[in-house]
Design a protein around this motif. Sequence first.
Motif, PDB file in Angstrom:
ATOM      1  N   GLY A   1      -4.116   3.976  -7.208  1.00  0.00           N
ATOM      2  CA  GLY A   1      -5.083   3.052  -7.810  1.00  0.00           C
ATOM      3  C   GLY A   1      -4.507   1.664  -7.972  1.00  0.00           C
ATOM      4  N   HIS A   2      -3.257   1.587  -8.446  1.00  0.00           N
ATOM      5  CA  HIS A   2      -2.610   0.279  -8.626  1.00  0.00           C
ATOM      6  C   HIS A   2      -2.430  -0.420  -7.282  1.00  0.00           C
ATOM      7  CE1 HIS A   2      -0.006  -2.807 -10.246  1.00  0.00           C
ATOM      8  NE2 HIS A   2       0.878  -2.516  -9.307  1.00  0.00           N
ATOM      9  N   TYR A   3      -1.979   0.324  -6.281  1.00  0.00           N
ATOM     10  CA  TYR A   3      -1.759  -0.259  -4.966  1.00  0.00           C
ATOM     11  C   TYR A   3      -3.063  -0.790  -4.382  1.00  0.00           C
ATOM     12  CZ  TYR A   3      -0.328  -0.829  -0.120  1.00  0.00           C
ATOM     13  OH  TYR A   3      -0.065  -1.351   1.109  1.00  0.00           O
ATOM     14  N   VAL A   4      -4.125  -0.013  -4.492  1.00  0.00           N
ATOM     15  CA  VAL A   4      -5.422  -0.427  -3.937  1.00  0.00           C
ATOM     16  C   VAL A   4      -5.911  -1.682  -4.647  1.00  0.00           C
ATOM     17  CG1 VAL A   4      -7.852   0.224  -3.732  1.00  0.00           C
ATOM     18  CG2 VAL A   4      -6.068   1.852  -3.097  1.00  0.00           C
ATOM     19  N   ARG A   5      -5.848  -1.705  -5.978  1.00  0.00           N
ATOM     20  CA  ARG A   5      -6.287  -2.902  -6.727  1.00  0.00           C
ATOM     21  C   ARG A   5      -5.474  -4.126  -6.335  1.00  0.00           C
ATOM     22  NH1 ARG A   5      -6.538   0.953 -10.667  1.00  0.00           N
ATOM     23  NH2 ARG A   5      -4.499   0.366 -11.505  1.00  0.00           N
ATOM     24  N   ARG A   6      -4.165  -3.957  -6.258  1.00  0.00           N
ATOM     25  CA  ARG A   6      -3.293  -5.096  -5.918  1.00  0.00           C
ATOM     26  C   ARG A   6      -3.562  -5.571  -4.494  1.00  0.00           C
ATOM     27  NH1 ARG A   6      -1.826  -9.560  -6.819  1.00  0.00           N
ATOM     28  NH2 ARG A   6       0.201 -10.210  -6.099  1.00  0.00           N
ATOM     29  N   ARG A   7      -3.715  -4.645  -3.582  1.00  0.00           N
ATOM     30  CA  ARG A   7      -3.974  -5.000  -2.186  1.00  0.00           C
ATOM     31  C   ARG A   7      -5.304  -5.727  -2.055  1.00  0.00           C
ATOM     32  NH1 ARG A   7      -3.637  -2.542   2.961  1.00  0.00           N
ATOM     33  NH2 ARG A   7      -4.542  -4.076   4.359  1.00  0.00           N
TER      34      ARG A   7
ATOM     35  N   GLU B   1      -2.934   3.589   3.047  1.00  0.00           N
ATOM     36  CA  GLU B   1      -1.548   3.134   2.924  1.00  0.00           C
ATOM     37  C   GLU B   1      -0.913   3.658   1.644  1.00  0.00           C
ATOM     38  OE1 GLU B   1      -1.620  -1.109   3.221  1.00  0.00           O
ATOM     39  OE2 GLU B   1      -2.337  -1.090   5.282  1.00  0.00           O
ATOM     40  N   ALA B   2      -1.664   3.630   0.547  1.00  0.00           N
ATOM     41  CA  ALA B   2      -1.128   4.116  -0.724  1.00  0.00           C
ATOM     42  C   ALA B   2      -0.866   5.622  -0.653  1.00  0.00           C
ATOM     43  CB  ALA B   2      -2.101   3.806  -1.852  1.00  0.00           C
ATOM     44  N   GLU B   3      -1.760   6.360  -0.026  1.00  0.00           N
ATOM     45  CA  GLU B   3      -1.559   7.803   0.100  1.00  0.00           C
ATOM     46  C   GLU B   3      -0.354   8.109   0.983  1.00  0.00           C
ATOM     47  OE1 GLU B   3      -5.409   9.068   1.424  1.00  0.00           O
ATOM     48  OE2 GLU B   3      -6.234   9.035  -0.625  1.00  0.00           O
ATOM     49  N   ASP B   4      -0.151   7.319   2.048  1.00  0.00           N
ATOM     50  CA  ASP B   4       1.043   7.483   2.883  1.00  0.00           C
ATOM     51  C   ASP B   4       2.308   7.211   2.078  1.00  0.00           C
ATOM     52  OD1 ASP B   4      -0.503   8.128   5.052  1.00  0.00           O
ATOM     53  OD2 ASP B   4      -0.383   6.137   5.989  1.00  0.00           O
ATOM     54  N   LEU B   5       2.270   6.179   1.243  1.00  0.00           N
ATOM     55  CA  LEU B   5       3.412   5.843   0.400  1.00  0.00           C
ATOM     56  C   LEU B   5       3.710   6.982  -0.571  1.00  0.00           C
ATOM     57  CD1 LEU B   5       5.500   3.750  -0.637  1.00  0.00           C
ATOM     58  CD2 LEU B   5       3.707   2.916  -2.175  1.00  0.00           C
ATOM     59  N   CYS B   6       2.679   7.503  -1.194  1.00  0.00           N
ATOM     60  CA  CYS B   6       2.870   8.598  -2.154  1.00  0.00           C
ATOM     61  C   CYS B   6       3.361   9.864  -1.458  1.00  0.00           C
ATOM     62  CB  CYS B   6       1.574   8.882  -2.907  1.00  0.00           C
ATOM     63  SG  CYS B   6       1.131   7.569  -4.066  1.00  0.00           S
ATOM     64  N   ALA B   7       2.931  10.070  -0.216  1.00  0.00           N
ATOM     65  CA  ALA B   7       3.382  11.249   0.529  1.00  0.00           C
ATOM     66  C   ALA B   7       4.881  11.185   0.804  1.00  0.00           C
ATOM     67  CB  ALA B   7       2.615  11.370   1.837  1.00  0.00           C
ATOM     68  N   ARG B   8       5.429   9.983   0.880  1.00  0.00           N
ATOM     69  CA  ARG B   8       6.877   9.820   1.099  1.00  0.00           C
ATOM     70  C   ARG B   8       7.674   9.959  -0.188  1.00  0.00           C
ATOM     71  NH1 ARG B   8       6.743   4.384   3.600  1.00  0.00           N
ATOM     72  NH2 ARG B   8       4.594   4.584   4.227  1.00  0.00           N
TER      73      ARG B   8
END
Length: 124
Positions: free
Chosen positions: A58-64, A37-44
């Motif tokens: 990294g921040h998204y994964v930790r928070r999730r 999901e984080a990689e998809d977000l960054c791709a956008r």
Amino acid sequence: MRRDGHRAPLDAPRHELADEAEGYLLAHSHRDQARREAEDLCARMPWLTTAQAEELTGHYVRRRLDVTLELLRGTVRRTEELREEYEGRYADLRHVLLRRHAACACAVLACAGGVSALTVLLTR
């Protein structure tokens, strides 16, 4: 033994080892899903540099994972509350049932005694 006082996984019964393995796989599945999901977000967001994208990922994964952990802890707390509630209810119902059976047994014994006494009186 582990530091938390529990037995090591190799000493544990099979179901505990299976539960631990399932939890491990589930945690990795959640982490991998969060990373995707984080990689998809960054791709956008093509304007992000590689370092920024990695930091955001990294921040998204930790928070999730923190949110998932809190949800699981809430679920565990609720299941413990429900277990206590149901165990209390079960104990109450069991005591009521025991009292009713004891009362019925006493009534049957009293009737049997009465019939026996009446039989003795009538046969004399």
